[in-house]
Scaffold this active site. Structure first.
Site, PDB file in Angstrom:
ATOM      1  N   GLY A   1      45.990  27.585  44.185  1.00  0.00           N
ATOM      2  CA  GLY A   1      45.781  26.155  44.000  1.00  0.00           C
ATOM      3  C   GLY A   1      46.747  25.340  44.838  1.00  0.00           C
TER       4      GLY A   1
ATOM      5  N   GLU B   1      44.044  34.222  35.886  1.00  0.00           N
ATOM      6  CA  GLU B   1      45.080  34.733  34.976  1.00  0.00           C
ATOM      7  C   GLU B   1      44.611  36.000  34.252  1.00  0.00           C
ATOM      8  OE1 GLU B   1      48.013  33.551  35.170  1.00  0.00           O
ATOM      9  OE2 GLU B   1      47.360  31.900  36.459  1.00  0.00           O
TER      10      GLU B   1
ATOM     11  N   THR C   1      46.808  35.705  44.788  1.00  0.00           N
ATOM     12  CA  THR C   1      45.505  36.287  45.102  1.00  0.00           C
ATOM     13  C   THR C   1      45.227  36.313  46.598  1.00  0.00           C
ATOM     14  OG1 THR C   1      44.718  35.424  43.009  1.00  0.00           O
ATOM     15  CG2 THR C   1      43.043  36.131  44.578  1.00  0.00           C
TER      16      THR C   1
HETATM   17  C1  LIG Z   1      39.240  28.069  39.949  1.00  0.00           C
HETATM   18  C2  LIG Z   1      40.132  29.186  40.347  1.00  0.00           C
HETATM   19  C3  LIG Z   1      41.478  28.934  40.577  1.00  0.00           C
HETATM   20  C4  LIG Z   1      42.339  29.949  40.992  1.00  0.00           C
HETATM   21  N1  LIG Z   1      43.641  29.654  41.231  1.00  0.00           N
HETATM   22  C5  LIG Z   1      44.481  30.626  41.684  1.00  0.00           C
HETATM   23  C6  LIG Z   1      45.845  30.349  41.986  1.00  0.00           C
HETATM   24  O1  LIG Z   1      46.294  29.219  41.830  1.00  0.00           O
HETATM   25  N2  LIG Z   1      46.626  31.332  42.467  1.00  0.00           N
HETATM   26  C7  LIG Z   1      46.149  32.581  42.662  1.00  0.00           C
HETATM   27  O2  LIG Z   1      46.877  33.429  43.117  1.00  0.00           O
HETATM   28  N3  LIG Z   1      44.854  32.899  42.365  1.00  0.00           N
HETATM   29  C8  LIG Z   1      44.010  31.949  41.891  1.00  0.00           C
HETATM   30  N4  LIG Z   1      42.693  32.262  41.592  1.00  0.00           N
HETATM   31  C9  LIG Z   1      42.201  33.633  41.793  1.00  0.00           C
HETATM   32  C10 LIG Z   1      42.124  34.401  40.496  1.00  0.00           C
HETATM   33  O3  LIG Z   1      43.392  34.629  39.993  1.00  0.00           O
HETATM   34  C11 LIG Z   1      41.366  35.725  40.709  1.00  0.00           C
HETATM   35  O4  LIG Z   1      40.069  35.408  41.111  1.00  0.00           O
HETATM   36  C12 LIG Z   1      41.347  36.543  39.445  1.00  0.00           C
HETATM   37  O5  LIG Z   1      42.590  37.145  39.264  1.00  0.00           O
HETATM   38  C13 LIG Z   1      40.260  37.626  39.417  1.00  0.00           C
HETATM   39  O6  LIG Z   1      40.443  38.533  40.448  1.00  0.00           O
HETATM   40  P1  LIG Z   1      39.309  38.881  41.503  1.00  0.00           P
HETATM   41  O7  LIG Z   1      38.734  37.630  42.015  1.00  0.00           O
HETATM   42  O8  LIG Z   1      39.908  39.854  42.431  1.00  0.00           O
HETATM   43  O9  LIG Z   1      38.185  39.596  40.654  1.00  0.00           O
HETATM   44  P2  LIG Z   1      37.735  41.118  40.804  1.00  0.00           P
HETATM   45  O10 LIG Z   1      38.805  41.992  40.298  1.00  0.00           O
HETATM   46  O11 LIG Z   1      37.219  41.354  42.150  1.00  0.00           O
HETATM   47  O12 LIG Z   1      36.553  41.141  39.734  1.00  0.00           O
HETATM   48  C14 LIG Z   1      35.187  41.333  40.069  1.00  0.00           C
HETATM   49  C15 LIG Z   1      34.541  42.193  39.011  1.00  0.00           C
HETATM   50  O13 LIG Z   1      35.107  43.497  39.038  1.00  0.00           O
HETATM   51  C16 LIG Z   1      35.485  43.906  37.747  1.00  0.00           C
HETATM   52  N5  LIG Z   1      36.698  44.751  37.818  1.00  0.00           N
HETATM   53  C17 LIG Z   1      37.750  44.625  38.665  1.00  0.00           C
HETATM   54  N6  LIG Z   1      38.674  45.573  38.413  1.00  0.00           N
HETATM   55  C18 LIG Z   1      38.221  46.298  37.367  1.00  0.00           C
HETATM   56  C19 LIG Z   1      38.725  47.414  36.627  1.00  0.00           C
HETATM   57  N7  LIG Z   1      39.880  47.948  36.942  1.00  0.00           N
HETATM   58  N8  LIG Z   1      37.979  47.896  35.614  1.00  0.00           N
HETATM   59  C20 LIG Z   1      36.782  47.345  35.299  1.00  0.00           C
HETATM   60  N9  LIG Z   1      36.257  46.309  35.978  1.00  0.00           N
HETATM   61  C21 LIG Z   1      36.960  45.786  36.990  1.00  0.00           C
HETATM   62  C22 LIG Z   1      35.752  42.638  36.989  1.00  0.00           C
HETATM   63  O14 LIG Z   1      35.521  42.827  35.611  1.00  0.00           O
HETATM   64  C23 LIG Z   1      34.737  41.665  37.598  1.00  0.00           C
HETATM   65  O15 LIG Z   1      33.517  41.754  36.912  1.00  0.00           O
HETATM   66  C24 LIG Z   1      41.834  31.259  41.161  1.00  0.00           C
HETATM   67  C25 LIG Z   1      40.481  31.521  40.899  1.00  0.00           C
HETATM   68  C26 LIG Z   1      39.642  30.510  40.493  1.00  0.00           C
HETATM   69  C27 LIG Z   1      38.198  30.812  40.209  1.00  0.00           C
END
Ligand SMILES: Cc1cc2nc3c(=O)[nH]c(=O)nc-3n(C[C@H](O)[C@H](O)[C@H](O)COP(=O)(O)OP(=O)(O)OC[C@H]3O[C@@H](n4cnc5c(N)ncnc54)[C@H](O)[C@@H]3O)c2cc1C
Ligand SMILES: Cc1cc2nc3c(=O)[nH]c(=O)nc-3n(C[C@H](O)[C@H](O)[C@H](O)COP(=O)(O)OP(=O)(O)OC[C@H]3O[C@@H](n4cnc5c(N)ncnc54)[C@H](O)[C@@H]3O)c2cc1C
Lengths: 667, 667
Positions: B185, B428, B146
């Site tokens: 993480g 995930e 991410t």
């Molecule tokens: C506690 C925690 C631990 C984590 N650990 C790791 C880790 O170890 N390694 C790592 O790499 N990452 C990690 N992450 C990150 C995590 O994998 C991402 O936050 C996750 O994949 C969601 O992506 P985003 O944050 O870009 O959400 P976004 O995609 O920005 O989502 C935001 C909103 O947009 C909507 N959205 C996005 N795309 C679409 C679409 N195509 N169609 C409709 N709606 C959409 C979603 O539904 C959501 O409501 C961690 C996150 C947390 C909270």
């Protein structure tokens, strides 16, 4: 607000696309241009105040530091309020919010609850003695009601106050483990007095719950007095700055004059005098409950501002291969989560205004002993409190999840809003318990209806004909929406009443019948609150003088609130075929049409809440949309980064890399 | 477990009232008496080890301490697992669950993601080079996917790895602010290596996302290497023990051999060799998603243990004046909120178990070259991950609210369970995005159905006749319940397809038609998952061999799960008149009957999960029910009580009492 030159371009475009002038809506929400100017003037004072710039953001502080910071910030705001001569309740709140929106105020209950309680429940003489002390903070007090064993059932409190006519004193005790006071805000470390709720015993007879002014700490050394064991109850989900406390009392004697005696009295010889009415002690409880609706609405509003602005800035996923990534606000699913919540935040805001006005209007009568409106005031304040607290706190969590991973960081500000908001489901009356009180009111009204007696004004619609079908047509008239909600309540009230009747018919007691139908009673009460909020929203957008464009936008929101509520609770609306299948199609189609309709105004609508960045404290909700720089800055200043290599590396990791060294035997 | 002598009498009574033998149910849940014994043995190894007992509770630690203490524990666990020769993942899991409950490991990704990824994606040579280093912790790694700007849309990652054939190196860069890694993480402070996901450029062409082994800190000093900016991302809602980190790369050079090259390759001259099959790299993500289903189930199960035991101990409100106060578990509304969640925890537990078995079976096929089941594996794992994490995390919050005020204290253990489980909705694969992937699969299946092609077994329900009405009668047969769910899902799939079809016919592009229907598509996907879980629960109780009393109790619970789901989502089941109004009444009545039926077994159902107190870490969920003493002890040990009078009293409050605020000029 920040200069527009630095504003993220997506956000700037959103603002230019709005179909209404957001200043008009701001004026509507905050009571006119003069009031808005005053609001901004006060917020600016805070923003520029050098003292308040000090200290790290709350998320970087330990609980102990936060408690410390909370005290000085709030006392400083008190001083500012005094220096500036700000007396208006709302204006005082603007100052406090801008300075310490997310920091609990340990003296909040002292000023917000204790001083009013002294005014309402203490005799003239007591007031003369205590008010000056309380106002100068020589006496700092809280309201000690909840015990380890009892929160909801006040009559079950176990703390005792036994009158001793020989010395003309009350002897106070927490006779059991479960009698220990637990939860009162500020009780742990801050206060030197409390208004104690205890079972009064005099002349060997239990007289029920009364209030006693008890000193718990020395006025100079602040050490606990003999017989008093007192302290903080430990870390919680939120409210970290607050020293919610516990209190164990062992044979503490207080003079007879320390019982709050405006209404009931204990005479020198121990004779007990009843209050003229047991309803009189009730006022301050209702007042606090009435204020909760507006405060949870504000939590949801803040969460909407953050998540909607962020959704305009955030781009994720190419819509077509190689093309631009879409603003996530353009995804229908994102709109489906957020826009109904935006509508809800307005709906609850307006409901909060209603209950506030209702209280102001009816309370003087009640204080004078005229209780006609008490059942309605009670039902409405209980119902709106519970309904709004549930809806808004769940809504805040949805807003948080809609921000993806970044929503989980304290940088977003959203987790904090949630933990501040959710206890409103519990305190000042546990929500389910309150809903059942609303249900009791509805059952009383229903039996009036059955007996042909006149109904209270808020439930007039119960007279409607249940066999009638919906008037819903393509245009989805607001009136038909209101009727649908009222129809639903009426049917559910009848269902619940029938449930009770049926069970009584089987030979069960009234009490058993009630408990066997509480789920249905809850459904009825929830539907009642929902209907009220819808109707009040409709009234607000229809009656109030608004310019046409603003009214149009607010009307879309109002319609969305109504339609979305039907779609997500469809079963309760159609179980008796109130809507036909064509009408259902119309409604679910209208839902998506409304999402599209609101889309261009979404950012302008949240801007209209006019929360300064200092209130939001969010990297994602910034007015300028510079979210990524803010997230980066937040990360860089994490306390874990103060040292490039943590001590734990040398202490634990390095030795673990050398398999032969026995690290853990030394620990 | 605590000896029965000290058990709260209400709880003891509950245990006597159950209709089945708890041990038999534990045996069923954990797949046999041997496994139950093993699980207890492992739990005991940890809980009896004095090493783990010497730390203060997590709630009393600062974030810095949380990290450091948790790190010590997990290093110790690693060492112990080796000593005890615990190699099976389940064994390790149970040991860790009791050794460091609710403490997210600061070195967890090293074993869960880093090493397995090397094993799966590395060449033989790479494995030989890295695995021994990783096993000995000389190399500590994580998985850096991410970025600040991209989580969901992996193809949009901006980090670049540009091949330089002259030096045979990749040059890594984070070219924009949004391209910095954010969230991985353990990245912030713990690891010295990470697997960086980056856009590969070679011979001037973009070849998509690939994985690169990058050393980020010196192996001796642990200082960041040149060109690396790395650190913790700051405090979050939860996960305090985890140093989720950020990482900025500027012109960092790594040898060509550091690209993970089992499948795709870059040759010395820069020629790019494509992987034989694009989907092969996929397995570990599915495994993690499968694990989330069980994690979510476990979190909800623990919350149910706590809230149901507490509800049996807590008494509140006299049912008749002067009578005994009722156990709150006897209130129908309390049952209505908790028992369906209890049922959900079982349902999700069985779903997780299924998911894991299905994963093993399918990956074996895939390894064998048969990719037929891949789309199904993907759809089922994505759907169950999203469905279970949504349901369970919302359920945990409901459990917390059902404990009244005490639920809000960290003493209850519930807030912690929530903040640990809720990010399962986001990481995930963000849940909404997952549901839309399920929907895409469903639309493909619908297309097949239209073309008369064969459907996989679990999708065959789609071909049922949608005009058929429900077979539901008074006895509420399980097969009629399953049919109802399948009917609803099939109808919603058809409706979503029809909506897209309509939009296409009105001239919209397929992409627009898709985005104009995503709300309906999501409804269909959720309904599909709900049907899947219900059917699985039904099959589990009907087809498994177990003690007959356990079977009959579990059947009630299964029925409750299904009936409650219908009543709560009634609209979806009746909008096409699938149920008639009499059937609706039967189901509503059945819901209330089932609550009463489950009531005597509620405590036994939660006891059967067999969580030791050390895992629950809850004053309210204790096996012995001595909740008030525990709450009192918790309060007394609050760090805020270390000083009888806090410094803030002298610094701020005392001066303010004298009207002196000059301390602010000194701040
Ligand atoms: C506690 C925690 C631990 C984590 N650990 C790791 C880790 O170890 N390694 C790592 O790499 N990452 C990690 N992450 C990150 C995590 O994998 C991402 O936050 C996750 O994949 C969601 O992506 P985003 O944050 O870009 O959400 P976004 O995609 O920005 O989502 C935001 C909103 O947009 C909507 N959205 C996005 N795309 C679409 C679409 N195509 N169609 C409709 N709606 C959409 C979603 O539904 C959501 O409501 C961690 C996150 C947390 C909270
Ligand atoms: C952040 C916070 C701050 C607080 N501050 C204060 C304070 O300043 N002063 C103070 O005195 N207290 C305070 N409290 C305590 C609070 O007022 C009580 O927790 C609240 O009144 C709920 O009571 P309870 O905890 O006894 O819940 P309980 O009554 O034990 O509720 C537990 C469950 O039982 C159910 N239940 C209980 N009775 C019934 C019934 N008759 N019928 C059906 N269901 C029932 C409820 O629905 C709930 O699900 C605070 C609490 C919190 C969380």
């Amino acid at each position: 607000m920040e200069a527009s030159s630095e504003v993220n371009s997506d956000l700037a475009r959103e603002r230019s696309r709005a179909t209404f002038d957001k200043e008009n809506l701001i004026n509507f929400l905050y009571g006119g241009p003069a009031a808005v100017r005053k609001k901004r003037y006060l917020e600016n004072i805070i923003k520029q105040d050098p003292v308040l710039q000090r200290g790290r953001r709350w998320a970087f502080q330990s609980r102990e530091e936060r408690a410390d910071t909370g005290v000085w910030k709030h006392l400083y705001v008190d001083k500012l309020q005094a220096d500036l001569g700000v007396t208006d309740v709302k204006e005082r709140e603007y100052l406090r919010d801008a300075a310490a929106a997310h920091e609990g105020y340990v003296l909040g209950l002292h000023f917000g609850m204790i001083i009013p309680t002294i005014k309402n429940q203490a005799s003239e003489e007591q007031q003369k003695k205590w008010l000056p002390m309380a106002e100068s903070m020589r006496m700092i007090a809280t309201y000690a009601q909840t015990e380890l064993g009892h929160g909801t059932f006040i009559r079950g409190l176990e703390t005792t106050a036994t009158y001793d006519p020989k010395t003309e004193e009350f002897i106070l005790n927490t006779p059991t483990l479960s009698a220990i006071k637990y939860w009162p805000g500020g009780l742990g470390k801050t206060v030197n007095h409390c208004v104690l709720m205890a079972q009064l015993f005099t002349e060997g007879v239990s007289r029920g719950i009364h209030m006693f002014m008890v000193q718990v700490r020395d006025l100079d050394s602040h050490l606990p007095l003999p017989g008093i064991e007192i302290g903080d109850i430990g870390p919680k989900f939120g409210f970290e700055e607050m020293d919610n406390g516990y209190l164990k009392i062992d044979n503490v004697r207080i003079p007879r004059e320390n019982m709050l005696m405006k209404y009931s009295k204990v005479l020198k010889d121990g004779t007990y005098q009843q209050p003229p009415s047991d309803k009189l002690a009730y006022g301050s409880m209702v007042l606090l409950r009435c204020s909760i609706t507006a405060s949870v609405a504000k939590c949801l509003a803040e969460a909407c501002v953050i998540s909607i602005r962020y959704s305009a800035v955030r781009r994720q996923t190419e819509i077509s291969p190689g093309g631009e990534e879409a603003q996530i606000l353009d995804y229908q699913t994102q709109q489906y989560h957020l826009f109904p919540l935006l509508a809800t935040s307005f709906a609850m805001q307006f409901a909060g205004n209603f209950i506030d006005d209702f209280y102001r209007e009816k309370y003087p009568d009640i204080a004078k002993g005229r209780f006609d409106f008490l059942p309605q005031l009670h039902a409405m304040s209980a119902g709106l409190k519970a309904f709004s607290a549930w809806t808004c706190s769940a809504g805040v969590e949805t807003c948080r999840q809609c921000c993806g991973g970044h929503g989980y960081s304290h940088a977003s500000g959203l987790p904090k809003i949630y933990v501040d908001c959710t206890p409103a489901c519990t305190y000042e009356g546990e929500n389910m318990v309150l809903m059942l009180q609303v249900a009791r009111f509805l059952m009383k009204e229903y039996s009036k209806l059955m007996n042909g007696q006149p109904l209270s004004s808020v439930v007039q619609f119960l007279k409607c004909d249940l066999t009638m079908k919906s008037c819903m047509a393509e245009e989805v008239a607001l009136k038909c929406l209101v009727l649908a909600y009222q129809h639903r309540v009426t049917r559910l009230v009848a269902d619940a009443a029938n449930c009770i009747q049926d069970i009584i018919g089987e030979g069960k007691s009234q009490q058993e019948a009630w408990n066997s139908c509480t789920v249905r009673l809850f459904w009825a009460a929830r539907a009642f609150c929902h209907a009220f909020v819808v109707e009040n929203f409709v009234n607000t957008v229809s009656e109030k003088h608004l310019d046409e464009k603003t009214r149009e936008v607010l009307t879309s929101l109002c319609r969305l609130y109504g339609v979305h509520g039907i779609i997500t609770n469809l079963g309760e609306f159609i179980q008796d075929d109130f809507f036909n299948s064509e009408q259902i199609q119309i409604l679910s189609h209208t839902l998506t049409v409304l999402l599209r309709e609101i889309r261009p105004n979404a950012v302008a609508l949240v801007d209209a809440y006019d929360f300064p960045d200092t209130v939001l404290q969010s990297c994602l909700g910034r007015f300028d949309g510079q979210v990524y720089q803010a997230l980066y800055d937040y990360a860089k200043s994490s306390p874990l980064n103060e040292k490039e290599v943590l001590d734990s590396y040398y202490k634990y990791i390095k030795p673990a890399q050398m398999p032969n060294k026995e690290l853990f035997s030394r620990l | 477990m605590a000896t029965t002598t000290g058990v709260n009498s209400d709880l003891a009574k509950e245990r006597n009232n159950s209709t089945f033998d708890v041990e038999e149910l534990s045996n069923f849940i954990y797949r046999g008496p041997e496994k139950v014994k093993r699980r207890r043995y492992l739990h005991n190894l940890a809980t009896k080890d004095p090493f783990f007992r010497k730390f203060k509770p997590w709630a009393f630690q600062t974030r810095e301490e949380q990290y450091e203490i948790c790190l010590q524990k997990h290093l110790y666990i690693n060492k112990k697992c080796k000593e005890l020769n615990l190699t099976e993942p389940v064994d390790k899991f149970f040991y860790t669950e009791a050794a460091a409950p609710h403490e997210n490991s600061p070195i967890g990704l090293h074993t869960v993601m880093f090493i397995p990824t090397i094993e799966k994606q590395g060449t033989e040579e790479q494995k030989k080079r890295w695995l021994p280093l990783a096993e000995s912790l000389k190399m500590i790694g994580t998985y850096a996917q991410t970025e600040m700007g991209h989580g969901t849309f992996i193809r949009g990652l901006e980090t670049t790895a540009t091949y330089d054939p002259r030096t045979r190196e990749f040059i890594l860069n984070s070219p924009t602010i949004t391209s910095m890694k954010y969230w991985p993480g353990n990245l912030g402070k713990t690891t010295n290596h990470c697997l960086v996901m980056a856009q590969l450029y070679t011979q001037g062409k973009n070849c998509g996302i690939h994985m690169f082994m990058v050393q980020i800190r010196d192996l001796e000093t642990h200082m960041p290497l040149a060109g690396i900016e790395v650190g913790d991302i700051g405090p979050k809602f939860g996960y305090g023990t985890n140093d989720n980190g950020f990482l900025r790369l500027s012109n960092v050079r790594i040898p060509r051999e550091n690209m993970l090259m089992r499948y795709s390759k870059v040759l010395e001259d820069g020629t790019y060799v494509k992987p034989p099959n694009a989907k092969i790299a996929y397995g570990s993500m599915v495994l993690v998603r499968a694990a989330i289903v069980t994690d979510a189930a476990r979190a909800l199960a623990q919350a149910c243990v706590i809230s149901i035991r507490y509800s049996a101990v807590r008494r509140q409100t006299e049912v008749s004046p002067g009578g005994e106060e009722a156990q709150i578990i006897d209130y129908q509304t309390q049952q209505y909120r908790l028992f369906p969640l209890l049922a959900t925890s079982y349902a999700m537990y069985f779903a997780g178990r299924f998911m894991y078995d299905f994963y093993l079976k399918t990956t074996a096929e895939i390894e064998g070259g048969n990719l037929d089941s891949m789309p199904q594996l993907h759809a089922i794992s994505a759907g169950l991950k999203a469905f279970s994490s949504w349901m369970c995390s919302a359920g945990v919050e409901t459990c917390r609210l059902c404990c009244g005020g005490h639920g809000y204290s960290h003493a209850s253990g519930l807030p912690k369970i929530y903040i640990d489980v809720v990010p399962g909705c986001t990481y995930e694969g963000e849940n909404n995005v997952m549901m839309l992937q399920v929907a895409r699969f469903l639309m493909k299946m619908y297309g097949k159905l239209q073309n008369g092609e064969a459907l996989p077994t679990f999708m065959q329900y789609m071909s049922t006749d949608l005009n058929k009405k429900s077979c539901m009668t008074e006895e509420v047969a399980l097969n009629c319940l399953v049919m109802a769910y399948e009917h609803r899902a099939a109808r919603m799939i058809r409706d979503a397809a029809a909506s897209m079809e309509k939009l296409v016919q009105s001239g919209k592009s397929p992409v627009e038609a898709w985005n104009g229907s995503t709300v309906m598509l999501t409804w269909a996907a959720i309904a599909h998952c709900h049907a899947f879980v219900t059917k699985l629960f039904v099959e589990t109780v009907v087809k498994s061999r177990m003690d007959s009393k356990v079977q009959s109790a579990l059947t009630s619970l299964c029925k409750l799960y299904a009936v409650h789901g219908i009543v709560e989502n009634l609209g979806g089941f009746i909008q096409d008149q699938f149920f008639d109004s009499k059937q609706v009444k039967i189901l509503q009545k059945k819901l209330m009957q089932l609550l009463a039926e489950i009531r005597p077994n509620a405590v036994a159902f939660v006891d059967a999960f067999d969580y030791p107190d050390e895992v629950l870490q809850s004053c309210l969920g204790r096996y012995d029910g001595q909740v008030y003493q525990a709450l009192y002890d918790y309060a007394k040990s609050s760090p805020m009580n270390e000083k009888e009078v806090l410094d803030s009293y002298y610094k701020y409050i005392k001066p303010a009492q004298n009207g002196k605020y000059q301390q602010y000029s000194k701040l």
